[in-house]
Motif scaffolding. Structure first.
Motif, PDB file in Angstrom:
ATOM      1  N   ALA A  54      -4.467  50.190  36.777  1.00 15.05           N
ATOM      2  CA  ALA A  54      -4.334  51.213  37.823  1.00 15.05           C
ATOM      3  C   ALA A  54      -5.682  51.847  38.143  1.00 15.05           C
ATOM      4  CB  ALA A  54      -3.338  52.279  37.378  1.00 15.05           C
ATOM      5  N   VAL A  55      -6.446  52.226  37.121  1.00 12.89           N
ATOM      6  CA  VAL A  55      -7.740  52.868  37.360  1.00 12.89           C
ATOM      7  C   VAL A  55      -8.742  51.861  37.918  1.00 12.89           C
ATOM      8  CG1 VAL A  55      -9.652  54.095  36.270  1.00 12.89           C
ATOM      9  CG2 VAL A  55      -7.301  54.604  35.594  1.00 12.89           C
ATOM     10  N   ALA A  56      -8.689  50.607  37.456  1.00 19.64           N
ATOM     11  CA  ALA A  56      -9.601  49.586  37.982  1.00 19.64           C
ATOM     12  C   ALA A  56      -9.345  49.335  39.465  1.00 19.64           C
ATOM     13  CB  ALA A  56      -9.452  48.291  37.180  1.00 19.64           C
ATOM     14  N   GLN A  57      -8.064  49.298  39.855  1.00 18.66           N
ATOM     15  CA  GLN A  57      -7.751  49.114  41.274  1.00 18.66           C
ATOM     16  C   GLN A  57      -8.202  50.313  42.096  1.00 18.66           C
ATOM     17  OE1 GLN A  57      -3.568  48.271  41.596  1.00 18.66           O
ATOM     18  NE2 GLN A  57      -3.795  46.115  41.036  1.00 18.66           N
ATOM     19  N   ALA A  58      -8.024  51.515  41.577  1.00 15.67           N
ATOM     20  CA  ALA A  58      -8.380  52.720  42.334  1.00 15.67           C
ATOM     21  C   ALA A  58      -9.884  52.906  42.443  1.00 15.67           C
ATOM     22  CB  ALA A  58      -7.749  53.947  41.683  1.00 15.67           C
ATOM     23  N   SER A  59     -10.622  52.567  41.387  1.00 14.35           N
ATOM     24  CA  SER A  59     -12.070  52.811  41.367  1.00 14.35           C
ATOM     25  C   SER A  59     -12.889  51.593  41.749  1.00 14.35           C
ATOM     26  CB  SER A  59     -12.491  53.275  39.970  1.00 14.35           C
ATOM     27  OG  SER A  59     -12.283  52.242  39.018  1.00 14.35           O
ATOM     28  N   GLY A  60     -12.294  50.413  41.666  1.00 14.63           N
ATOM     29  CA  GLY A  60     -13.040  49.191  41.924  1.00 14.63           C
ATOM     30  C   GLY A  60     -13.941  48.773  40.777  1.00 14.63           C
ATOM     31  N   SER A  61     -13.800  49.415  39.624  1.00 16.52           N
ATOM     32  CA  SER A  61     -14.648  49.120  38.463  1.00 16.52           C
ATOM     33  C   SER A  61     -13.766  48.764  37.277  1.00 16.52           C
ATOM     34  CB  SER A  61     -15.530  50.316  38.120  1.00 16.52           C
ATOM     35  OG  SER A  61     -16.187  50.124  36.878  1.00 16.52           O
ATOM     36  N   PHE A  62     -13.952  47.553  36.751  1.00 16.42           N
ATOM     37  CA  PHE A  62     -13.180  47.145  35.581  1.00 16.42           C
ATOM     38  C   PHE A  62     -13.576  47.971  34.367  1.00 16.42           C
ATOM     39  CE2 PHE A  62     -12.590  44.590  31.749  1.00 16.42           C
ATOM     40  CZ  PHE A  62     -11.263  44.219  31.867  1.00 16.42           C
ATOM     41  N   ALA A  63     -14.864  48.274  34.209  1.00 14.70           N
ATOM     42  CA  ALA A  63     -15.330  49.055  33.059  1.00 14.70           C
ATOM     43  C   ALA A  63     -14.724  50.448  33.069  1.00 14.70           C
ATOM     44  CB  ALA A  63     -16.855  49.143  33.068  1.00 14.70           C
ATOM     45  N   ALA A  64     -14.677  51.084  34.255  1.00 13.57           N
ATOM     46  CA  ALA A  64     -14.064  52.407  34.347  1.00 13.57           C
ATOM     47  C   ALA A  64     -12.577  52.343  34.017  1.00 13.57           C
ATOM     48  CB  ALA A  64     -14.265  52.976  35.750  1.00 13.57           C
TER      49      ALA A  64
END
Length: 306
Positions: A54-64
């Protein structure tokens, strides 16, 4: 059957084994120190994968996404221990099984309510999407190499934490003799919560890293939880070293068996029989391994209680 195929499957087995270790390490510590059977452990793996996606999709960052999944799952795990699981410590194992199974069902329904019943997509980092040439003529996916590297680093960090720190000494004391650890003044409540939080964070690492390779979906933690229990039985309940060795054994046996057993049966009995019998026979190899280990060493390879 070529050398390249053998090496590729050996690396796949190593990668799968290290991810199993991340789940089994937290599970064996909870079981060894708290004497608690936690069937909700696989739900933490699922929650970590969903938060990461969910956070990776929202931020565009896999690390985040992975960082958010680890922190969020650790907090969720500690809150779960503080509010519900703490009341099950003094109950018998049947009560623990029923209680944690109920938590598992509630986690599944909660995830379904938040993210829906359909699997969600988690893509690996674009920089690691392709293969890497390890040596001439041998290519291996870069993302799987990242998983192996992270698994080894986490295993090393956990080993140093358990064997070189005061907290690790208390954890080992609690796994070996819980009553004596209490008598020596260990703050058991804080220790239990910290151990549960570390176990939840390790589940999130496994769920977040395996998310691009498997479907991030409701109930994804149940099957891998069974393998995690097999691992801690093989390695020895309460032993992190045993969890590592058991995970590597199960990962290699499962991966190599699913690849080579159908091939071997095909040469002996023909492709038609091998296609039907091979996968079923390969899937029971880890349980045969468990039976052999328990026949040889009933307490596991490296039992914490000697």
């Amino acid at each position: 059957m070529t050398l390249t195929l053998i090496l590729e499957q050996a690396l796949n087995g190593l990668q799968f084994g290290l991810m199993l270790f991340l789940l089994a390490a937290g599970l064996t510590l909870v079981f060894g120190i708290m004497d608690m059977i936690n069937l909700a452990h696989g739900s933490l793996y699922m929650v970590g994968a969903y938060l990461t996606a969910a956070v990776a999709q929202a931020s565009g960052s896999f690390a985040a996404g992975l960082a958010a999944g680890i922190v969020g799952t650790a907090l969720f795990g500690m809150a779960l221990e503080f509010t519900i699981l703490r009341r099950l410590y003094q109950r018998d194992h049947l009560s623990q099984v029923l209680g944690t199974f109920g938590i598992l069902l509630m986690c599944n329904e909660g995830v379904r309510m938040i993210w829906g019943p359909q699997p969600i997509l988690l893509n690996p980092p674009s920089a690691l999407a392709g293969p890497v040439e390890l040596w001439e003529g041998f290519y291996y996916p870069a993302y799987r190499l990242l998983i192996i590297a992270v698994g080894l680093l986490v295993a090393l960090g956990l080993f140093l934490l358990i064997t070189r720190t005061r907290v690790g000494m208390q954890v080992r004391a609690g796994a070996s003799n819980r009553e004596m650890a209490l008598a020596m003044g260990s703050d058991v409540r804080k220790l239990f919560t910290a151990v549960f939080g570390v176990g939840a964070a390790l589940c999130a690492v496994a769920g977040g890293l395996l998310g691009p390779l498997v479907a991030v979906q409701v109930g994804m933690g149940e099957n891998i939880l069974i393998l995690a229990f097999v691992v801690i039985v093989i390695g020895g309940i309460g032993s992190v070293r045993g969890a590592l060795m058991g995970s590597l054994l199960v990962g290699v046996v499962d991966t190599v068996g699913r690849t080579f057993v159908p091939v071997a049966l095909g040469g002996l009995l023909g492709p038609a029989v091998a296609s039907g019998v091979g996968p079923a026979l390969a899937s029971i190899l880890i349980y045969v391994l468990m039976a052999v280990v328990l026949f040889w060493k009933p307490e596991g390879l490296f039992p914490a209680r000697g």
